[in-house]
Scaffold this motif. Structure first.
Motif, PDB file in Angstrom:
ATOM      1  N   LEU A   1      -2.226  -2.689  -5.197  1.00  0.00           N
ATOM      2  CA  LEU A   1      -3.407  -2.606  -4.784  1.00  0.00           C
ATOM      3  C   LEU A   1      -4.418  -1.872  -5.555  1.00  0.00           C
ATOM      4  CD1 LEU A   1      -2.662  -2.473  -0.632  1.00  0.00           C
ATOM      5  CD2 LEU A   1      -3.108  -4.398  -2.373  1.00  0.00           C
TER       6      LEU A   1
ATOM      7  N   ASP B   1      -7.142  -2.268  -7.234  1.00  0.00           N
ATOM      8  CA  ASP B   1      -8.360  -2.807  -7.207  1.00  0.00           C
ATOM      9  C   ASP B   1      -9.060  -2.877  -5.740  1.00  0.00           C
ATOM     10  OD1 ASP B   1      -8.655  -2.845 -10.038  1.00  0.00           O
ATOM     11  OD2 ASP B   1      -7.785  -4.786  -9.930  1.00  0.00           O
ATOM     12  N   THR B   2      -8.169  -2.244  -4.933  1.00  0.00           N
ATOM     13  CA  THR B   2      -8.515  -2.476  -3.578  1.00  0.00           C
ATOM     14  C   THR B   2      -9.396  -1.044  -2.990  1.00  0.00           C
ATOM     15  OG1 THR B   2      -6.845  -3.911  -3.079  1.00  0.00           O
ATOM     16  CG2 THR B   2      -7.869  -2.695  -1.095  1.00  0.00           C
TER      17      THR B   2
ATOM     18  N   VAL C   1      -6.227  -1.881   5.608  1.00  0.00           N
ATOM     19  CA  VAL C   1      -6.645  -2.383   4.204  1.00  0.00           C
ATOM     20  C   VAL C   1      -7.389  -3.132   4.032  1.00  0.00           C
ATOM     21  CG1 VAL C   1      -5.218  -2.782   2.080  1.00  0.00           C
ATOM     22  CG2 VAL C   1      -4.068  -1.625   3.645  1.00  0.00           C
ATOM     23  N   PRO C   2      -8.733  -3.189   3.378  1.00  0.00           N
ATOM     24  CA  PRO C   2      -9.611  -4.129   3.256  1.00  0.00           C
ATOM     25  C   PRO C   2      -9.068  -5.210   2.721  1.00  0.00           C
ATOM     26  CG  PRO C   2     -10.564  -2.134   2.827  1.00  0.00           C
ATOM     27  CD  PRO C   2      -9.010  -1.892   2.923  1.00  0.00           C
ATOM     28  N   GLY C   3      -9.045  -6.649   3.066  1.00  0.00           N
ATOM     29  CA  GLY C   3      -8.473  -7.818   2.385  1.00  0.00           C
ATOM     30  C   GLY C   3      -7.390  -7.871   2.582  1.00  0.00           C
ATOM     31  N   LEU C   4      -6.463  -7.184   3.445  1.00  0.00           N
ATOM     32  CA  LEU C   4      -5.131  -7.145   3.704  1.00  0.00           C
ATOM     33  C   LEU C   4      -4.605  -7.234   5.150  1.00  0.00           C
ATOM     34  CD1 LEU C   4      -2.240  -7.626   2.390  1.00  0.00           C
ATOM     35  CD2 LEU C   4      -2.087  -5.310   2.203  1.00  0.00           C
TER      36      LEU C   4
ATOM     37  N   ARG D   1      -5.805   5.264  -2.460  1.00  0.00           N
ATOM     38  CA  ARG D   1      -5.167   4.876  -3.545  1.00  0.00           C
ATOM     39  C   ARG D   1      -4.467   6.340  -4.269  1.00  0.00           C
ATOM     40  NH1 ARG D   1      -9.902   1.014  -5.827  1.00  0.00           N
ATOM     41  NH2 ARG D   1     -10.784   3.154  -5.902  1.00  0.00           N
TER      42      ARG D   1
ATOM     43  N   ASP E   1      -7.073  -6.224   7.581  1.00  0.00           N
ATOM     44  CA  ASP E   1      -8.210  -5.790   8.223  1.00  0.00           C
ATOM     45  C   ASP E   1      -8.936  -7.018   9.008  1.00  0.00           C
ATOM     46  OD1 ASP E   1      -8.981  -7.054   6.022  1.00  0.00           O
ATOM     47  OD2 ASP E   1     -10.990  -6.220   5.935  1.00  0.00           O
TER      48      ASP E   1
ATOM     49  N   TYR F   1       0.958  -1.087  -0.071  1.00  0.00           N
ATOM     50  CA  TYR F   1       0.157   0.120  -0.118  1.00  0.00           C
ATOM     51  C   TYR F   1       0.787   1.177  -0.010  1.00  0.00           C
ATOM     52  CZ  TYR F   1       0.944  -0.581   4.991  1.00  0.00           C
ATOM     53  OH  TYR F   1       1.369  -0.771   6.372  1.00  0.00           O
TER      54      TYR F   1
END
Length: 250
Positions: A224, A226-227, A176-179, A209, A181, A42
């Protein structure tokens, strides 16, 4: 007798800026040093990851810039923050600048992941009034995934060394969502912070982003891209987890 003239202490400086409220207390002169051993997925400043992205600068020259703002920084109850990149990749330069700032009465802060904390000698820490400590993850596996090559243990060791020296710490954690969290991971970070008595606050920073254009300019893919940013519900949950450990959270 011939006087011995010491060589100037030099480093790689990417840039500097004036900020308020995000890099330590008050209004601050923030120097971004170039070079970092980590490759965080990130990272919003890929242009600071390599020392070649900076410019060769002496501590003398950087202090000339800092002293232009000295009176303003003192009136604004601020100071100087060394950030990056990773300032502890250049410990001699970082130590010299912090020492000189400290000697003229400016509050000093070190923004670091702590991964290279063993490079910070006692003299460097003596010249540091506050450490902004980025704890990337509380789970060692997630830490490696986030940073590419990093290990969690050096950061924890550095945090306890700071506490033993009575140094105030502000912990920073990027959500970070999906990382990063997962509830267990957030709880692990909170447990680390709660176990360090000089941690004054925790800042839960929402992933963004905004650095995507920098990756494009360097011809690099943004890992990231698409995060999404975390929504308010996720932020509230994560901050509540830190508060449940008795921590002051922002």
């Amino acid at each position: 007798m011939t006087a011995v003239v010491s060589a100037p202490v030099t480093g790689s400086l990417h840039s500097f800026d004036i900020s308020t409220g995000v890099d330590g207390p008050g209004t601050r002169f923030v120097a971004f040093l170039a070079g970092c051993p980590l490759r965080c997925l990130y990272c919003h400043s890929p242009d600071t990851q390599y020392r070649r992205y900076g410019r060769h600068t002496s501590a003398d020259d950087l202090m000339i810039e800092i002293r232009r703002y000295e009176r303003f920084l003192k009136v604004a109850h601020g100071g100087v923050t060394l950030s990056g990149g990773e300032p502890l990749q250049q410990p001699a330069f970082t130590r010299e600048v912090l020492r000189r700032c400290h000697d003229i009465g400016l509050h000093t802060a070190l923004d670091t992941s702590g991964f290279l904390g063993d490079r910070a000698d006692d003299a460097l820490l003596d010249a540091t009034d506050l450490v902004l400590l980025d704890i990337k993850s509380g789970d060692p596996g997630t830490y490696r995934k986030v940073t590419g090559t990093g290990r969690l243990e050096p950061t924890v060791r550095f945090a306890h060394r700071l506490a033993d020296r009575g140094k105030p710490i502000w912990v920073r954690f990027v959500l970070v969502p999906g990382l990063t969290d997962e509830p267990a991971n957030v709880d692990a970070v909170a447990a680390i912070a709660a176990g360090v008595p000089t941690v004054e606050r925790v800042e839960v920073l929402p992933f963004h982003r905004l650095g995507a254009q920098k990756y494009a300019a360097l011809g690099l893919p943004f890992p990231l891209a698409d995060t999404p940013a975390p929504d308010e519900a996720l932020l509230r949950r994560a901050r509540a987890q830190f508060r449940n450990h008795g921590l002051t959270v922002y």
